[in-house]
Write a protein that holds these residues in place. Structure first.
Motif, PDB file in Angstrom:
ATOM      1  N   VAL A 100       0.832  -1.201   0.000  1.00 14.36           N
ATOM      2  CA  VAL A 100       0.000   0.000   0.000  1.00 14.36           C
ATOM      3  C   VAL A 100       0.867   1.251   0.000  1.00 14.36           C
ATOM      4  N   LEU A 171      -5.819  -5.213  -3.701  1.00 10.43           N
ATOM      5  CA  LEU A 171      -5.043  -3.969  -3.577  1.00 10.43           C
ATOM      6  C   LEU A 171      -4.760  -3.362  -4.934  1.00 10.43           C
ATOM      7  N   LEU A 182      -6.848   3.571  -0.550  1.00  6.67           N
ATOM      8  CA  LEU A 182      -5.921   2.468  -0.355  1.00  6.67           C
ATOM      9  C   LEU A 182      -5.155   2.748   0.930  1.00  6.67           C
ATOM     10  N   ALA A 187      -5.732  -2.904   3.796  1.00  5.68           N
ATOM     11  CA  ALA A 187      -4.835  -4.042   3.620  1.00  5.68           C
ATOM     12  C   ALA A 187      -5.087  -5.093   4.695  1.00  5.68           C
TER      13      ALA A 187
END
Length: 202
Positions: A100, A171, A182, A187
């Motif tokens: 990320v 992702l 994001l 995540a």
């Protein structure tokens, strides 16, 4: 009797220096002007080389940009594989949070999007990407999941190729389509949701 001509050390150093200058120039320029305006002429001017020097090594600006990414990833760091502390969930969260951070890095956003677009339209570049970058990275991911599988942390009949796509795919899709924020929290959620479906059933 003929004498074979060998590349002198100085010539080899100059060649490597020119190659790195070209790749650095391509990576820097695509951030400044965008991929549509990126040109071999512009790369050559920034790198201080002639166009023919670039065409001797690369057939297109897309292949130059791809090799720029490979240059950035050179080194032993990726050879060690994914972290393995014995806690698969924690390890995957560390890796996905790092992913990320990379996808959100403004230095990489434009070059990576340009490369993704070029790969979608250039079968030869797509094949090179699969062979030289995506394939080896996928094997590292599968190796970590396989170790967890052998430790009884994942189902025995799990398809590891599908598992890799389930963990990492969301992702890249969210980043590529700009379909939502994001974040590290996203995540973590991806890891938790994926593992809920991948762990052995009681």
């Amino acid at each position: 009797m003929t004498t074979q001509r060998k590349t002198s050390p100085n010539a080899a150093r100059r060649s490597d220096a020119s190659r790195r200058a070209i790749l650095t120039a391509a990576f820097d320029l695509v951030q400044e002007v965008g991929y549509a305006k990126l040109s071999i002429e512009g790369i050559a001017a920034r790198a201080g080389v002639g166009k023919q020097t670039i065409y001797r090594w690369w057939p297109s600006k897309g292949t130059v940009l791809f090799d720029a990414f490979l240059m950035l990833s050179e080194g032993p760091a990726g050879d060690a594989g994914l972290p393995d502390t014995g806690d698969l969930e924690a390890d995957l969260k560390v890796v996905l949070r790092a992913t990320v951070a990379e996808l959100n890095d403004p230095r990489y956003d434009e070059p990576m999007r340009a490369l993704a677009t070029e790969i979608a339209h250039d079968p030869e570049l797509a094949a090179a990407y699969a062979e030289r970058l995506d394939g080896p990275m996928k094997e590292l991911k599968k190796r970590r999941l396989r170790d967890a599988q052998q430790a009884g942390q994942l189902a025995e009949d799990l398809d590891l190729d599908v598992a890799v796509e389930m963990v990492w795919g969301p992702l890249f899709n969210r980043w590529l389509q700009r379909s939502g924020p994001l974040t590290p929290e996203y995540a973590d959620s991806v890891v938790e949701t994926a593992l809920n479906g991948l762990r052995p059933r009681p």
